[in-house]
Enzyme design. Structure first.
Site, PDB file in Angstrom:
ATOM      1  N   GLY A  79       0.831  -1.197   0.000  1.00 48.38           N
ATOM      2  CA  GLY A  79       0.000   0.000   0.000  1.00 48.38           C
ATOM      3  C   GLY A  79       0.868   1.249   0.000  1.00 48.38           C
ATOM      4  N   GLY A 116       1.372   4.845   2.000  1.00 45.79           N
ATOM      5  CA  GLY A 116       1.050   5.719   3.115  1.00 45.79           C
ATOM      6  C   GLY A 116       1.436   7.143   2.760  1.00 45.79           C
ATOM      7  N   GLU A 117       1.113   8.052   3.662  1.00 50.85           N
ATOM      8  CA  GLU A 117       1.404   9.450   3.365  1.00 50.85           C
ATOM      9  C   GLU A 117       2.899   9.724   3.304  1.00 50.85           C
ATOM     10  OE1 GLU A 117       0.753  13.925   4.150  1.00 50.85           O
ATOM     11  OE2 GLU A 117       0.806  12.702   5.952  1.00 50.85           O
ATOM     12  N   PHE A 118       3.664   8.962   4.117  1.00 53.02           N
ATOM     13  CA  PHE A 118       5.098   9.218   4.218  1.00 53.02           C
ATOM     14  C   PHE A 118       5.928   8.302   3.327  1.00 53.02           C
ATOM     15  CE2 PHE A 118       4.848  12.279   7.561  1.00 53.02           C
ATOM     16  CZ  PHE A 118       3.724  11.939   8.304  1.00 53.02           C
ATOM     17  N   GLY A 119       5.306   7.335   2.716  1.00 58.38           N
ATOM     18  CA  GLY A 119       6.068   6.421   1.861  1.00 58.38           C
ATOM     19  C   GLY A 119       5.309   5.113   1.694  1.00 58.38           C
ATOM     20  N   VAL A 136       4.044   1.237   1.982  1.00 59.37           N
ATOM     21  CA  VAL A 136       3.802   0.249   3.037  1.00 59.37           C
ATOM     22  C   VAL A 136       4.100  -1.116   2.428  1.00 59.37           C
ATOM     23  CG1 VAL A 136       2.126  -0.685   4.680  1.00 59.37           C
ATOM     24  CG2 VAL A 136       1.977   1.713   3.981  1.00 59.37           C
ATOM     25  N   LYS A 182       6.069   0.146   7.406  1.00 56.69           N
ATOM     26  CA  LYS A 182       5.784   1.476   6.846  1.00 56.69           C
ATOM     27  C   LYS A 182       7.116   2.196   6.716  1.00 56.69           C
ATOM     28  CE  LYS A 182       1.139   2.607   8.361  1.00 56.69           C
ATOM     29  NZ  LYS A 182       0.327   3.588   9.056  1.00 56.69           N
ATOM     30  N   ASP A 225     -10.333   9.885  14.131  1.00 59.56           N
ATOM     31  CA  ASP A 225     -10.462   9.512  12.713  1.00 59.56           C
ATOM     32  C   ASP A 225     -10.899   8.052  12.594  1.00 59.56           C
ATOM     33  OD1 ASP A 225     -10.500   9.799  10.022  1.00 59.56           O
ATOM     34  OD2 ASP A 225      -8.319   9.765   9.739  1.00 59.56           O
TER      35      ASP A 225
HETATM   36  P1  AMP Z   1      -1.769   3.753   6.269  1.00 59.29           P
HETATM   37  O1  AMP Z   1      -1.026   4.869   5.716  1.00 59.29           O
HETATM   38  O2  AMP Z   1      -1.305   3.306   7.612  1.00 59.29           O
HETATM   39  O3  AMP Z   1      -3.249   3.950   6.234  1.00 59.29           O
HETATM   40  O4  AMP Z   1      -1.494   2.473   5.318  1.00 59.29           O
HETATM   41  C1  AMP Z   1      -1.835   2.459   3.941  1.00 59.29           C
HETATM   42  C2  AMP Z   1      -2.374   1.104   3.519  1.00 59.29           C
HETATM   43  O5  AMP Z   1      -1.402   0.098   3.774  1.00 59.29           O
HETATM   44  C3  AMP Z   1      -3.571   0.685   4.346  1.00 59.29           C
HETATM   45  O6  AMP Z   1      -4.759   1.201   3.833  1.00 59.29           O
HETATM   46  C4  AMP Z   1      -3.512  -0.824   4.236  1.00 59.29           C
HETATM   47  O7  AMP Z   1      -4.075  -1.260   3.045  1.00 59.29           O
HETATM   48  C5  AMP Z   1      -2.021  -1.089   4.198  1.00 59.29           C
HETATM   49  N1  AMP Z   1      -1.583  -1.398   5.557  1.00 59.29           N
HETATM   50  C6  AMP Z   1      -1.169  -0.549   6.520  1.00 59.29           C
HETATM   51  N2  AMP Z   1      -0.856  -1.231   7.644  1.00 59.29           N
HETATM   52  C7  AMP Z   1      -1.037  -2.515   7.385  1.00 59.29           C
HETATM   53  C8  AMP Z   1      -0.874  -3.705   8.152  1.00 59.29           C
HETATM   54  N3  AMP Z   1      -0.462  -3.693   9.418  1.00 59.29           N
HETATM   55  N4  AMP Z   1      -1.177  -4.869   7.590  1.00 59.29           N
HETATM   56  C9  AMP Z   1      -1.630  -4.909   6.314  1.00 59.29           C
HETATM   57  N5  AMP Z   1      -1.820  -3.852   5.551  1.00 59.29           N
HETATM   58  C10 AMP Z   1      -1.505  -2.627   6.070  1.00 59.29           C
END
Ligand code: AMP
EC number: 2.7.10.1
Length: 933
Positions: free
Chosen positions: A573, A575-578, A580, A598, A691
């Site tokens: 995935g 994330g905002e900072f880079g 995942v 992350k 949130d």
């Molecule tokens: P976030 O910026 O933390 O919302 O992460 C972005 C995306 O990465 C999320 O919407 C999930 O699809 C995936 N993700 C983040 N953390 C996890 C995790 N612990 N296990 C599986 N997928 C994750």
């Protein structure tokens, strides 16, 4: 033929000193004894087997002085059968003086006898017994048979014993006269063989007849009746009462031997005399031979109804409805008499068996007579026939389709329609047919008829799209249907009763041992800060902001992991900072686990690094199965990473959308329970999430939901759903409580509001809250007390909980521990989830919001139970029937369409209940349906 001593009876005395005759012999001292005693001739009276009972005493030889050598302790019994008394005959013979000696005569007589048995004594007596006058009487019984002559003699032979014969009783057994099951069995003498059964056929008595076969019984040698077979039953016209056949009364009949009693004559038949075997039909009613006797007398049907013809060039389709009156029979058939109308008024001519219309022979006029008949029509010669006549012209065109259908006034439950006559009616339009159905539900449709070119269609659902089609009919039949026209009914607003949800939460709270404190969530938080800890071992969350050096917070709350223990395998995935990523984490001495990684992208500023790690220093403080677990951070090398447990199914909103409709309600409630439990932990820790949304919940392979996405300023910057408010902050409007939007009052109570939205997202499988409404419209609608409607198939209990989470007054919202408690209760008692929101309140694709009644008093009817309501109209007796019929809330009662299904059959009660339901609908603003009686 024996010595005088034995022949002469002696008077003796029995044990009671009563005088008795005995025959005695006691020549034990003399050699070669052969003494005989015989009876008179004994008539058998037809018996083939007789019984002989002997009573005698016998002297014990050992007790005799001297003569033991010749003494015997037995004697013999003989018989001899004859058809007459020989003693009488012998006298005559003697007179003839045939020269034989007495000795020879005696030997000859003895030789005719046949031995039955040697009789021994069970008990013999001694001198001593005699002195004591003890009588040792023996009883022996022998049976004798088969006997074939009229009579017989018995004889007793003594060969030197000391005997006294006290009595000889000769008898036979027989089966006595018997009446059983209305059959009479005569007095019967058994057969000659010991185990023989004599079959006897009974005679049916007293107006009875054998049923299936003649009754039989079996007489045993012991004189007992055994093995009954068959029976007699009363003949038709009679019934068995008290073991005799009594005649059927007037008005009753009995036709079959199998039926037990006389029956009342079936409808339209009578029995004017007693003893009827059938009932005769009343005038005008008939019966055919194949009708069973208990069937009512019937009559011919009335005429067919609503007959119409439909001409397709040279074929005519006739259509009609069944007669109003079928005459009480199921065998209604129809006769069609076809006649051709001869030109120039020359009358009618029968069409004949093979009506063939030649193509293109234009405009032939036919007349059809349609008649309904049934099984008794043949018998009912006098019955006036009811024909329906149809005049048809072939090669006549049906009307062309109606081209435009217009919508007029539209209500919540009705739509007014109008249309123009077809361009080419091709005759006089007799009527129009309007066919309609709810869009995408064309498996069932309704047809109504109208003589005009307009009509109001009623009984529709609010806010629903319907398809309408219209066609015209002339004598030539129906034209084609118009094309489909789609019209929608108006929406109606649902005033939700908010009390019920609160009540259910409240009772749960009581049971779970918590009090529903009406305290300000802020205050609650203060309690925590003052060291009030609800759950033992739960720490209080420490805001990393309180650390001057954010790195110190990271150091304190997280564990540094050496990057060599991590392998990045996949990107999962952004994330905002880079990115995942995911991959295995192998900590020394620990089992390898999958983790999410992350990363902080290269080129970050110090502020970004701090914000990135902020989340870790929050997460690191939590330890709960429904909060995403922090494994550690990588800060000593680059890129900087946050390592968390890996959640196989990713974020909840995507996961639900992907698996639309795939889970059971219990599974969904289980997920919600997990989220609530995580949130209870956070609120107990004094942490406000701000949130909470399905996109910020992660799901693992076991469907365990965990709360994630922590941060503070970041929360709102990061979230794509967050929008700037008039005050300048960025807020995920759809998920946020009004007070948090209006003046940034973020509390656990505002998290509860968001939780309600998550519930809605879960129950609608990831539907976007408030659909495509703009943020501004959402704020306005919520402000005006509108709320999301219940998702499709959502259990009522859950919708009430959502509505409670969306209480304007935040202190009225349930606390997370109450929510967990209620959900646990629902899971433990799944039947509480059976009651589903009515369709009108759970429109899936619609922007229809429901009004949230904040004033409790305005919905008094709905705070009642069905039982209370029925009691209030004195119809409380039907409460159970309503419950059984699934009408357990007043909302469902208001939607009711058929009272009969519930089982209310009395017209007066139906009226009373319907009136009250109609009043209820007016209250609920739901006047669209009618109740059938
Ligand atoms: P976030 O910026 O933390 O919302 O992460 C972005 C995306 O990465 C999320 O919407 C999930 O699809 C995936 N993700 C983040 N953390 C996890 C995790 N612990 N296990 C599986 N997928 C994750």
């Amino acid at each position: 033929f024996t010595t005088d001593t034995t022949k002469i009876p002696k008077y003796e005395f029995d044990e009671d000193y009563a005088p008795i005759h005995t025959y005695q012999v006691c020549r034990v001292m003399e050699q070669n004894q052969n003494n005989w005693l015989h009876t008179n001739w004994i008539l058998t009276e037809g018996a083939q087997r007789v019984f002989i009972e002997l009573k005698f005493t016998l002297r014990d030889c050992n007790s005799l002085p001297g003569g033991v050598g010749t003494c015997k302790e037995t004697f013999n019994m003989y018989y001899y059968e004859t058809n007459g008394d020989e003693d009488e005959m012998e006298d005559g013979e003697m007179r003839d003086g045939v020269g034989i000696t007495e000795e020879e005569d005696r030997a000859m007589k003895e030789s005719r006898y046949i031995k039955i048995d040697t009789i021994a004594a069970d008990e013999s007596f001694t001198e001593l017994d005699l002195g004591d006058r003890v009588m040792k009487l023996n009883t022996e019984v022998r049976d004798l048979g088969p006997l074939n002559r009229k009579g017989f003699y018995l004889a007793f032979q003594d060969l030197g014993a000391c005997i006294a014969l006290v009595s000889v009783r000769v008898f036979y057994k027989r089966c006595p006269f018997l009446v059983k099951s209305l059959a009479e069995f005569p007095d019967t003498i058994p057969g000659s063989e010991a185990s023989q059964l004599v079959e006897v056929v009974g005679r049916c008595v007293n107006n009875s007849l054998p049923l299936y076969e003649p009754p039989r019984m079996h007489c045993s040698t012991e004189g007992e009746w055994l093995v009954p077979i068959g029976k007699c039953v009363c003949q038709p016209g009679f019934e068995e009462i008290n073991r005799s056949c009594q005649v059927c009364k007037v008005g009753f009949y009995r036709s079959l031997l199998e039926s037990l009693a006389c029956s009342k004559c079936p409808p339209h038949s009578v029995a004017r005399q007693t003893g009827a075997t059938v009932c005769s039909c009343e005038d005008g009613y008939y019966k055919i031979d194949s009708d069973p006797p208990n069937m009512a007398c019937t009559r011919p049907p009335s005429g067919p109804r609503n007959a119409i013809s439909n001409v397709n060039e040279t074929s005519v389709f006739l259509e009609w409805s069944i007669p109003m009156e079928t005459g009480g029979r199921k065998d209604v058939r129809y006769n069609i008499l076809c006649r051709r109308v001869l030109p120039d008024g020359r009358g009618l001519e029968e069409c004949g068996p093979n009506v063939r219309f030649l193509p293109r022979r234009s405009h032939t006029n036919y007349s059809f007579l349609l008649e309904a008949v049934n099984g008794v029509s043949e018998l009912a010669k006098d019955h006036a026939k009811q024909y329906v006549s149809l005049n048809v012209t072939t090669n006549q065109a049906a009307p062309s389709p109606v081209s435009v259908v217009r919508k007029g006034h539209t209500g919540k439950s009705s739509i007014a329609l109008s249309w123009a006559e077809p361009d080419r009616p091709n005759g006089i339009i007799l009527e129009y047919e309007i066919k309609y159905f709810e869009k995408e539900q064309d498996s069932s449709y309704t047809i109504i008829k109208s003589k005009d070119t307009e009509m109001v269609v009623e009984g529709l659902k609010p806010s629903s799209v319907y398809i309408f089609q219209v066609r015209a009919r002339t004598s030539a039949g129906y034209g084609a249907f118009s094309r489909r026209f789609e019209f929608q009914t108006s929406p109606y607003l649902y005033f939700s009763a908010t009390t019920r949800g609160s009540v259910s939460v409240f009772t749960c709270v009581l049971r779970c041992g918590y009090s529903k404190a009406k305290q300000d969530p802020e205050e609650e938080k203060m309690h925590f800060h003052n060291g009030h800890i609800k759950f033992p071992g739960v720490r209080t969350y420490i805001d990393p902001l309180t650390y001057e050096d954010p790195n110190q917070a990271v150091h304190e709350f997280t564990q540094e992991i050496d990057v060599s223990f991590i392998s990045i395998e996949r990107i999962i995935g952004a994330g905002e900072f880079g990115e995942v990523c995911s991959g295995p984490l192998r900590l020394p001495g620990k089992r390898e686990i999958q983790v999410a990684i992350k990363t902080l992208k290269a080129g970050y500023t110090e502020q970004q690094r701090r914000d990135f790690l902020w989340e870790a220093s929050i997460m690191g403080q939590f330890n709960h199965p429904n909060i995403i677990r922090l494994e550690g951070v990588v800060t000593k090398s680059k890129p900087v990473m946050i390592i968390t447990e890996y959640m196989e199914n990713g974020s909840l909103d995507t996961f639900l959308k992907k698996n639309d409709g795939q889970f059971t309600v219990i599974q969904l409630v289980g997920m919600l329970r997990g989220i609530a439990s995580g949130m209870r932990y956070l609120s107990d820790m004094g942490y406000v999430h701000r949130d909470l949304a399905a996109r910020n919940i992660l799901v693992n392979s076991n469907l365990v939901c965990k709360v994630s996405d922590f941060g503070l300023s970041r929360v709102l910057e990061d979230d794509p759903e967050a929008a700037y408010t008039t005050r300048g902050g960025k807020i995920p409007i759809r998920w946020t409580a009004p007070e948090a939007i209006a003046y940034r009052k973020f509390t656990s109570a505002s998290d509860v509001w968001s939780y309600g939205i998550v519930m809605w997202e879960v129950m609608s499988y990831g539907e976007r809250p408030y659909w495509e409404m703009s943020n501004q419209d959402v704020i306005k609608a919520v402000e005006e007390s509108y709320r999301l409607p219940g998702p499709m198939d959502c259990p009522e209990a859950l919708y009430h909980l959502m509505m409670d989470c969306w209480q304007r007054e935040r202190s009225n919202r349930p606390k997370f521990d109450e929510i967990v408690c209620l959900l646990d209760k629902l899971i433990r008692n799944p039947s509480s989830l059976k009651k589903i929101m009515r369709l009108s309140l759970c429109l899936r694709v619609s922007n229809l919001l429901v009004e949230h009644a904040s004033v409790e008093g305005d919905s008094h009817t709905r705070s009642q139970t069905v039982g209370e309501w029925l009691d209030s109209i004195k119809m409380g007796r039907y409460t159970e029937l309503f419950m059984e019929g699934g009408y357990s809330s007043l909302e469902t009662v208001a939607q009711m369409t058929d009272l009969r299904r519930v089982g209310v059959n009395l017209a007066g009660h139906q009226k009373k209940i319907i009136t009250s339901i109609q009043e209820m609908r007016v209250h609920m603003n739901n006047t669209n349906s009618t109740v059938n009686i």
